[in-house]
Design an enzyme around this catalytic site. Structure first.
Site, short mmCIF file in Angstrom:
data_model
loop_
_atom_site.label_atom_id
_atom_site.label_comp_id
_atom_site.label_asym_id
_atom_site.label_seq_id
_atom_site.Cartn_x
_atom_site.Cartn_y
_atom_site.Cartn_z
CB THR A 133 12.41 4.39 0.68
OG1 THR A 133 13.47 3.43 0.64
CG2 THR A 133 12.10 4.70 2.13
CG HIS A 134 9.92 -0.65 -1.33
ND1 HIS A 134 8.65 -0.39 -0.87
CD2 HIS A 134 9.83 -0.58 -2.69
CE1 HIS A 134 7.84 -0.17 -1.90
NE2 HIS A 134 8.54 -0.27 -3.01
CB THR A 145 -6.74 8.42 -1.93
OG1 THR A 145 -7.49 8.46 -0.72
CG2 THR A 145 -5.93 9.68 -2.08
N GLY A 194 0.82 -1.22 0.00
CA GLY A 194 0.00 0.00 0.00
C GLY A 194 0.85 1.26 0.00
P1 A3P Z 1 -3.21 -5.84 -4.80
O1 A3P Z 1 -2.16 -6.38 -5.74
O2 A3P Z 1 -3.55 -6.82 -3.73
O3 A3P Z 1 -4.42 -5.33 -5.50
P2 A3P Z 1 2.33 -0.94 -3.42
O4 A3P Z 1 1.84 0.43 -3.77
O5 A3P Z 1 3.07 -0.98 -2.13
O6 A3P Z 1 3.05 -1.55 -4.56
O7 A3P Z 1 1.04 -1.82 -3.14
C1 A3P Z 1 0.20 -2.25 -4.18
C2 A3P Z 1 -1.08 -2.83 -3.61
O8 A3P Z 1 -1.89 -1.77 -3.04
C3 A3P Z 1 -1.92 -3.49 -4.69
O9 A3P Z 1 -2.56 -4.59 -4.04
C4 A3P Z 1 -2.88 -2.37 -5.05
O10 A3P Z 1 -4.04 -2.79 -5.70
C5 A3P Z 1 -3.18 -1.79 -3.68
N1 A3P Z 1 -3.72 -0.41 -3.75
C6 A3P Z 1 -3.20 0.66 -4.40
N2 A3P Z 1 -4.00 1.73 -4.28
C7 A3P Z 1 -5.05 1.36 -3.54
C8 A3P Z 1 -6.24 2.04 -3.08
N3 A3P Z 1 -6.46 3.30 -3.36
N4 A3P Z 1 -7.11 1.31 -2.34
C9 A3P Z 1 -6.89 0.02 -2.04
N5 A3P Z 1 -5.79 -0.68 -2.45
C10 A3P Z 1 -4.88 -0.02 -3.20
#
Ligand code: A3P
Length: 280
Positions: free
Chosen positions: A95-96, A211, A44
């Site tokens: 960052t990770h 968002t 997230g």
């Molecule tokens: P999923 O693959 O389970 O759908 P990151 O940004 O750390 O790469 O995380 C990506 C994950 O966050 C993905 O999960 C993505 O769909 C989810 N994500 C991104 N924006 C979101 C939002 N606004 N609400 C809910 N989930 C979200």
């Protein structure tokens, strides 16, 4: 194993090959109004950094829609360090990386927000991610990803250590993906408070809406300039795939759940609560 292309290695940890100035990040000059959004990949990060950027930029929705996300929020692991001095304050970074790679005393000099996601859902999201990114050339399936997790052979190191480190730092605001999904209003309010920004209830609700998964998935600022339309579509699906809690039930059997939970029992700070929502 499973990765066709070489990953970057440093001090027993593996990193994606796009990580560029890894050892220069430590000397980045930080400011009091810098915010760092830290998370293990697929937890997230993108969602949280967009919320943080909007709070720091007084809900400038127009700018959020029109300037590429990657120009607004700098991905510390990937951008050349020289770029960091070129963006205007208040700067927002993602960052990770763990503390050992981040600038000295970052948590006292700037603001640091950590996002944790239940690791079962994170791993499912991670599987799709590594399969999609061509640079990884990953050919395995979910059981291989889980094995990597159990043996700390995944990128950015041991997940438990990653989470523990930030959870145990009193200056860090620690939130979860599940908090954001289930209580977006309260969680955004908490983030705003931490950043020292006053927001009305009405403004917070607008931010919740802006968002939401649906809205972020259609926000043009998230898409790389691609001539090839099918690629653009994939890009959407990569960062905004399902956006749900609990997809793990489609991937984990009882034995897999047990082995993951055993690792967490041994290595994760016992005060950290993980919400899986289902069980098997
Ligand atoms: P999923 O693959 O389970 O759908 P990151 O940004 O750390 O790469 O995380 C990506 C994950 O966050 C993905 O999960 C993505 O769909 C989810 N994500 C991104 N924006 C979101 C939002 N606004 N609400 C809910 N989930 C979200």
């Amino acid at each position: 194993e499973g990765f066709g292309k070489k990953l970057l290695r440093h001090n027993d940890k593996m990193f994606p090959s796009f990580v560029s100035d890894l050892l220069k990040i430590k000397s980045l000059k930080t400011n009091a109004d810098d915010t760092f959004v830290v998370a293990y990949p697929k937890s997230g990060t993108t969602w949280t950094e967009e919320i943080v950027w909007l709070i720091q930029n007084n809900l400038d929705l127009e700018k959020a829609n029109s300037i590429a996300h990657t120009e607004r929020v700098l991905f510390l692991d990937e951008v050349p360090m020289t770029k960091c001095d070129q963006i205007s304050s208040p700067r927002v970074f993602k960052t990770h990386l763990t503390f050992d790679y981040l600038p000295e005393n970052i948590e006292t000099k700037s603001k640091l927000i950590y996002v944790m996601r239940n690791p079962k859902d994170m791993l499912v999201s991670y599987l799709h991610f590594v399969k999609w990114i061509k640079g990884f050339s990953f050919t395995g399936e979910f059981d291989l990803i889980l094995n990597h997790f159990l043996q700390n052979k995944i990128i950015y190191g041991n997940w438990c250590e990653h989470v523990n480190q930030f959870y145990e730092c009193p200056k860090v605001l620690f939130i979860t993906y599940e908090d954001l999904v289930e209580e977006p209003f309260e969680t955004i309010k908490k983030i705003a408070c931490f950043l020292g920004k006053e927001m009305s209830d009405d403004q917070i609700w607008r931010l919740v809406d802006f968002t939401s998964f649906k809205n972020m998935k259609t926000n043009e600022s998230f898409y790389f300039q691609e001539a090839d339309q099918t690629k653009t579509q994939n890009q959407r699906d990569l960062f905004f795939r399902k956006g749900k809690i609990g997809d793990w039930v489609n991937y984990f059997d009882e034995k897999m759940s047990f082995s993951l939970e055993q690792k967490l029992k041994c290595e994760l700070n016992p005060n950290i609560q993980i919400r899986y929502h289902f069980s098997n």
